[in-house]
Write a protein that holds these residues in place. Structure first.
Motif, short mmCIF file in Angstrom:
data_model
loop_
_atom_site.label_atom_id
_atom_site.label_comp_id
_atom_site.label_asym_id
_atom_site.label_seq_id
_atom_site.Cartn_x
_atom_site.Cartn_y
_atom_site.Cartn_z
N ASN A 82 -0.57 65.83 18.09
CA ASN A 82 -1.05 67.19 17.81
C ASN A 82 -2.46 67.10 17.22
O ASN A 82 -3.09 66.04 17.24
CB ASN A 82 -0.09 67.94 16.88
N ASN A 83 -2.94 68.22 16.66
CA ASN A 83 -4.33 68.29 16.20
C ASN A 83 -4.51 68.01 14.71
O ASN A 83 -5.58 68.25 14.16
CB ASN A 83 -4.92 69.66 16.53
N TRP A 84 -3.50 67.50 14.03
CA TRP A 84 -3.62 67.29 12.60
C TRP A 84 -4.75 66.32 12.28
O TRP A 84 -4.98 65.33 13.00
CB TRP A 84 -2.31 66.75 12.02
N TYR A 92 4.10 65.77 0.52
CA TYR A 92 5.20 64.86 0.81
C TYR A 92 5.84 65.10 2.19
O TYR A 92 6.04 64.16 2.95
CB TYR A 92 6.28 64.99 -0.27
N ALA A 93 6.17 66.34 2.47
CA ALA A 93 6.89 66.64 3.71
C ALA A 93 5.96 67.19 4.78
O ALA A 93 4.86 67.68 4.50
CB ALA A 93 8.02 67.64 3.44
N HIS A 94 6.40 67.14 6.03
CA HIS A 94 5.64 67.63 7.18
C HIS A 94 6.56 68.47 8.06
O HIS A 94 7.79 68.44 7.90
CB HIS A 94 5.07 66.47 7.98
N ASP A 95 5.98 69.21 8.95
CA ASP A 95 6.75 70.00 9.93
C ASP A 95 7.30 69.05 10.99
O ASP A 95 6.53 68.45 11.75
CB ASP A 95 5.84 71.05 10.56
N PRO A 96 8.62 68.88 11.08
CA PRO A 96 9.18 67.95 12.06
C PRO A 96 8.87 68.33 13.51
O PRO A 96 8.90 67.47 14.40
CB PRO A 96 10.69 67.99 11.79
N ALA A 97 8.57 69.60 13.75
CA ALA A 97 8.23 70.03 15.10
C ALA A 97 6.81 69.66 15.49
O ALA A 97 6.41 69.83 16.65
CB ALA A 97 8.43 71.54 15.24
N LEU A 98 6.02 69.16 14.53
CA LEU A 98 4.64 68.73 14.76
C LEU A 98 3.78 69.85 15.34
O LEU A 98 2.95 69.64 16.24
CB LEU A 98 4.59 67.49 15.67
N THR A 99 3.95 71.06 14.82
CA THR A 99 3.19 72.21 15.30
C THR A 99 1.70 72.05 14.98
O THR A 99 1.34 71.62 13.88
CB THR A 99 3.72 73.49 14.63
N ASP A 100 0.84 72.42 15.92
CA ASP A 100 -0.60 72.36 15.68
C ASP A 100 -0.99 73.25 14.50
O ASP A 100 -0.44 74.34 14.32
CB ASP A 100 -1.37 72.83 16.91
N ASN A 101 -1.98 72.80 13.74
CA ASN A 101 -2.54 73.62 12.67
C ASN A 101 -3.54 74.62 13.25
O ASN A 101 -4.27 74.30 14.19
CB ASN A 101 -3.25 72.76 11.62
N PRO A 102 -3.62 75.83 12.67
CA PRO A 102 -4.59 76.82 13.15
C PRO A 102 -5.98 76.55 12.58
O PRO A 102 -6.13 75.82 11.59
CB PRO A 102 -4.03 78.14 12.63
N PRO A 103 -7.02 77.17 13.15
CA PRO A 103 -8.36 77.07 12.56
C PRO A 103 -8.37 77.70 11.17
O PRO A 103 -7.59 78.60 10.88
CB PRO A 103 -9.25 77.86 13.53
N ARG A 104 -9.28 77.25 10.33
CA ARG A 104 -9.37 77.77 8.97
C ARG A 104 -10.17 79.06 8.97
O ARG A 104 -11.24 79.15 9.59
CB ARG A 104 -10.02 76.74 8.04
N SER A 105 -9.68 80.05 8.24
CA SER A 105 -10.35 81.35 8.18
C SER A 105 -11.34 81.42 7.03
O SER A 105 -12.29 82.19 7.07
CB SER A 105 -9.31 82.46 8.04
N GLN A 106 -11.11 80.60 5.96
CA GLN A 106 -12.00 80.62 4.80
C GLN A 106 -13.11 79.60 4.98
O GLN A 106 -12.96 78.62 5.70
CB GLN A 106 -11.20 80.36 3.53
N PRO A 107 -14.25 79.80 4.30
CA PRO A 107 -15.43 78.98 4.58
C PRO A 107 -15.41 77.58 4.00
O PRO A 107 -16.15 76.72 4.45
CB PRO A 107 -16.57 79.80 3.95
#
Length: 558
Positions: free
Chosen positions: A156-158, A222-237
């Motif tokens: 994924n994109n992590w 510590y924990a992660h999403d087991p589904a390995l979902t892509d992270n979204p773009p950041r909205s804050q600067p």
């Protein structure tokens, strides 16, 4: 030494005991062991060196020390890549050196917190070495492994905080493993109950040895999403603590960190810690989308006692910045107990960050007074009591892998990690007889402990005076806080007390300022803290970078 070799060792000392709520407003002093004192002459600080200077720390008037990692490690990230959680790296000494240090600290009334790095290990840890052999071994699922996409790319994109993808290919397993930091720091799989049990056993080992609690590194990772979902773009600067040159700042890391499963582990860790007397847990919450919501979650009853906030590690040196930050904390995080810091081993020193070098003699004590007067638990980083500035390290002497990756726009963390100066006339200012692992900063020599000891008006003696004075006032340790309107250069607030409230005023400028006290029926100036603000009639006169403390009749709160 092999993992577990020390587990049968006798307990040398118990927790210090006493007030179980000592952490609420107690002052914590962070020691970065590589750079504190080198006693064995190899150029790197050690546990025996810390022990030799405990009188300096205890003499400040602090309540506890937090020691950055000293466990066995290949030192890819200078101890934050652990290869054995139950030992002491030979670079820092032996387990007996630790026991001696712990015993000495307790004799001097200092509690000892260890920096536990539970989210990841070194790739040289025996657990990872076994895990990477194949997909069926007993620790095959102890780390976060994933198959590549059909085209061979990462799952994924992590992204890694230290730059680049958060995935590293392993040729033996023909899979990627996850790393939030360096590739040499693979992340543990906290969805595996065996991993959680192993980490709890690590904590128990040190608690049974007598430590008084833990500062939990990256406590929200510590924990992660087991589904390995892509992270979204950041909205804050921007992301606190992440340089703008790092692409990590472009992503909202909501799937690889800040997961609800981490909270469940903290509940188990708190339950374990509560078995021991007067212990505490302070968690470092890094890269959170909403610090205040996270504080509420992580410090809810039955979880962490307090959380280490990054809020004051950036911003501007203005009264409004301190007020806005602390008020927002109170408003958004409610009864949660924060832990404040102005500097640590990961960020530029506050005196340099806020360009206060020309006024360091007066600004440094003021910074310590502000930090230790806010509602919360202050953490002082070694050298702040001396007014140390950020050192400049030439690239050829740079050690920090983070700095090397983003040089020269970002020069890394070495500038705040240079050796403590103890005596200006000694080799390397008394840190070591050998060439230090990082060069001693020439500008730090005149600020050495021995030199400042002899000057009653030095930063060191002013900080000592204030911290010792502070210890006698419950208002400053545990009282509620309410901010007051004042001149834009004056930070003004009340700390609540049982019989009297305390008025706290700070002039955050290089010009004289004043504060009108007309709204209070009476103000009684307090003395002994070392600051020169003066009550005149119905107002307080504040010289540049000075403070005033006084008591007022109990106010209406609510």
């Amino acid at each position: 030494m092999p993992f577990g070799a020390m587990s049968a060792s006798p307990i040398q000392t118990g927790q210090l005991g006493g007030d179980p709520d000592w952490w609420r407003g107690g002052v914590i002093y962070q020691i970065y062991p590589r750079s504190f004192v080198d006693l064995n002459g190899d150029g790197v600080g050690d546990l025996a060196g810390i022990n030799s200077r405990l009188d300096h720390v205890a003499g400040l008037g602090v309540d506890a020390i937090w020691i950055s990692p000293f466990f066995p490690s290949p030192m890819a990230d200078f101890g934050y890549d652990v290869s054995d959680y139950r030992g002491v790296d030979p670079l820092f000494g032996t387990i007996q050196d630790f026991d001696n240090l712990l015993s000495s600290a307790h004799e001097k009334g200092l509690r000892v917190l260890l920096d536990l790095v539970l989210s990841h290990t070194s790739d040289q840890h025996s657990w990872f070495q076994e895990s990477r052999v194949d997909r069926t071994n007993s620790r095959a699922d102890w780390y976060v492994w994933a198959d590549p996409k059909p085209d061979g790319t990462a799952p994924n994109n992590w992204l890694s905080i230290f730059g680049g993808p958060a995935w590293e290919w392993d040729t033996r397993r023909r899979q990627y493993y996850m790393h939030n930091f360096l590739a040499a720091q693979p992340d543990l799989n906290f969805h595996n109950p065996q991993v959680q049990e192993a980490m709890l056993n690590v904590a128990r080992f040190w608690l049974e040895r007598g430590v008084d609690g833990f500062r939990l590194d990256t406590a929200n990772m510590y924990a992660h999403d087991p589904a390995l979902t892509d992270n979204p773009p950041r909205s804050q600067p921007a992301v606190p603590g992440v340089p703008e040159q790092n692409p990590y700042a472009m992503q909202e890391p909501i799937h690889n960190i800040n997961r609800p499963e981490t909270l469940e582990f903290h509940e188990r860790l708190r339950k374990l810690t509560d078995e021991f007397n007067a212990t505490t847990l302070v968690g470092e919450l890094g890269v959170v989308p909403d610090m205040y919501a996270s504080l509420t979650e992580y410090t809810a009853p039955g979880r962490l006692h307090m959380a280490y906030s990054f809020d004051l590690l950036g911003g501007e040196f203005k009264a409004q910045f301190f007020r806005r930050t602390a008020e927002r904390m109170s408003r958004r995080a409610g009864e949660c107990w924060p832990s404040w810091a102005l500097s640590n081993h990961d960020v530029a020193r506050a005196i340099s960050r806020w360009r206060l070098g020309s006024n360091a003699q007066t600004a440094a004590p003021l910074l310590m007074a502000i930090l230790c007067s806010l509602r919360g638990t202050p953490c002082i980083y070694q050298g702040e009591e001396l007014g140390l500035t950020e050192a400049t390290i030439p690239y050829e002497l740079l050690q920090d892998p983070y700095g090397k990756r983003f040089w020269p726009e970002y020069q890394g963390r070495d500038g705040c990690r240079t050796p403590m100066p103890w005596a200006s006339g000694a080799a390397h200012y008394g840190f070591s007889d050998a060439t230090p692992w990082l060069p001693s900063a020439p500008e730090h020599g005149p600020l050495s402990v021995n030199d400042q000891d002899m000057n009653e008006g030095s930063v060191l003696n002013r900080v000592r005076r204030f911290l010792r004075w502070r210890g006698g006032f419950d208002q400053l340790r545990k009282g509620d806080i309410r901010f007051l309107d004042a001149d834009p250069d004056v930070l003004a607030f009340l700390r609540q007390g049982a019989e009297a409230d305390m008025l706290c005023l700070f002039n955050i400028s290089d010009r004289q300022r004043s504060f009108e006290t007309g709204e209070f029926t009476s103000v009684a100036p307090l003395t002994g803290h070392g600051f020169s603000g003066e009550l005149l009639g119905l107002g307080v006169i504040l010289p540049p970078f000075e403070a005033f403390f006084g008591t007022v009749p109990p106010q209406t709160w609510g």
